[in-house]
Design an enzyme around this catalytic site. Sequence first.
Site, mmCIF file in Angstrom:
data_model
loop_
_atom_site.group_PDB
_atom_site.id
_atom_site.type_symbol
_atom_site.label_atom_id
_atom_site.label_comp_id
_atom_site.label_asym_id
_atom_site.label_seq_id
_atom_site.Cartn_x
_atom_site.Cartn_y
_atom_site.Cartn_z
ATOM 1 N N GLU A 159 0.877 -1.175 0.000
ATOM 2 C CA GLU A 159 0.000 0.000 0.000
ATOM 3 C C GLU A 159 0.908 1.216 0.000
ATOM 4 O OE1 GLU A 159 -2.944 -0.370 -0.606
ATOM 5 O OE2 GLU A 159 -3.414 -2.405 0.002
ATOM 6 N N CYS A 173 -1.791 9.212 2.735
ATOM 7 C CA CYS A 173 -1.399 8.622 1.448
ATOM 8 C C CYS A 173 -2.431 8.872 0.361
ATOM 9 C CB CYS A 173 -1.131 7.134 1.610
ATOM 10 S SG CYS A 173 -2.543 6.191 2.238
#
Length: 472
Positions: free
Chosen positions: A218, A252
């Site tokens: 991720e 993110c």
Amino acid sequence: MKNDLPGAIDLDALLLSQREAHAREPYPPWETRAAHLKALRAMLLDRTDELADALNADFGQRAKAELMLSELWLAKSEIDSALRHGKHWMKPQRRATGIWLRPATAKVIPQPLGVIGIVAPWNYPILLAVGPLIGALAAGNRAIVKMSELTPRTAELFRQLIECTFACEHVAVVTGDASVGAAFCALPFDHLIFTGSTAVGREVMRAAAAHLTPVTLELGGKSPAIVGPHARFDAAVDSIVAGKTLNAGQTCIAPDYVLVPRGMEQAFVDRARARVARLYPDFARNRDYTTLVSARHFDRMRTLADEAAAAGATLHPLTDTAPDDARRLFPPYVVTNAPETCALMHEEIFGPLLPLVPYDTLDDALRYVNARPRPLALYLFDDERATIDRVLHETVSGGVAVNETLLHIACEGLPFGGVGASGMGAYHGYDGFAAFSKMKPILMQPRINARALLLPPYGRRFHAIMRLMFKL
């Protein structure tokens, strides 16, 4: 379930102890899995104040409300979802055999993989440690979590809380610097999930390759927000500002840059400034805005801004407060006319700088997005169905939110994951359960079957059957 792990952690011994425990109970019943999930939920909810204090100390300033909204509530919701559906997820799934394999039957059985390695980042250390852990526990696995050294108080507190909640042979937490992280990623886990930067993700994948350890990465990248030609402009700006200022942009999936119709740049700046004033009144003394996690990160933001300004960009402060390096307080800025050559335009920003990129047509906006590495998230603001369909069909990203930012990560039925440079694999909800399971395919052949008709010697009967099989 008291953890008696000594202070000095032998990673190999820890992994071995969990492997041996898994061998003793390779397929825990749902009642055991549910008990672990409930224990994790109770620990998080009971120790909220301590976690908030640790995070606030690590960041310098981070509101308890932000922890509750962006980490603990999401974790609780995911645990609740797993408790509602996990028993059903465990059930074998019937699959078609095809006419020529009948009367055989086929099914898929979700099987625990064993020991899952979880590498959590510093920006949302609780959520991004607990999120994968929920999927691992629901799938019947054991897990070892490596916390980030950039949030040491939170990491140590989380280690202690896990130690008081689980036996170390079931869930354990390790702390330490980058060298510990490198050794951790080189362990032969049954699955390794890493959340962090693309650059470090490459090193993690390289380390995992030595053991052919399956990985979920991720990562991040430059997630665009497109303000479409038919957008509700003020609502779009408000949502983008909210998504960018949460955790001071240290997210993110934060909007990294905004594509706006040419000529609307100043209107965007004006609306964004008004929105920041509403969200964070008396900005210099406001306790809801998060400060940057480290002096190095603060210096990086300043360098990105200064380099862009030196190259001809214009910085538009959204508050009257100047950056304060002593507090690591970096207020949000919109940036216009930044050259493509400056780092701001090709590095993931991960902070409160927001470049605007004007476009003339939707074709131009799509070309701009598609000329860059595939992002973790894409945000589109538009109400015209044709525009929405074009963007959805002609771009590739880890996830999409239409007329919203960030909240797709909170949708329990959606997988979360990147694509290409922004990651591989996905988790959350059922997808997390499946990611940490071996979905084992099984064919069951009954005693009476037609297998003998397809065995040698290959005579007339065989060829007649083959002609029929190809015909049908």
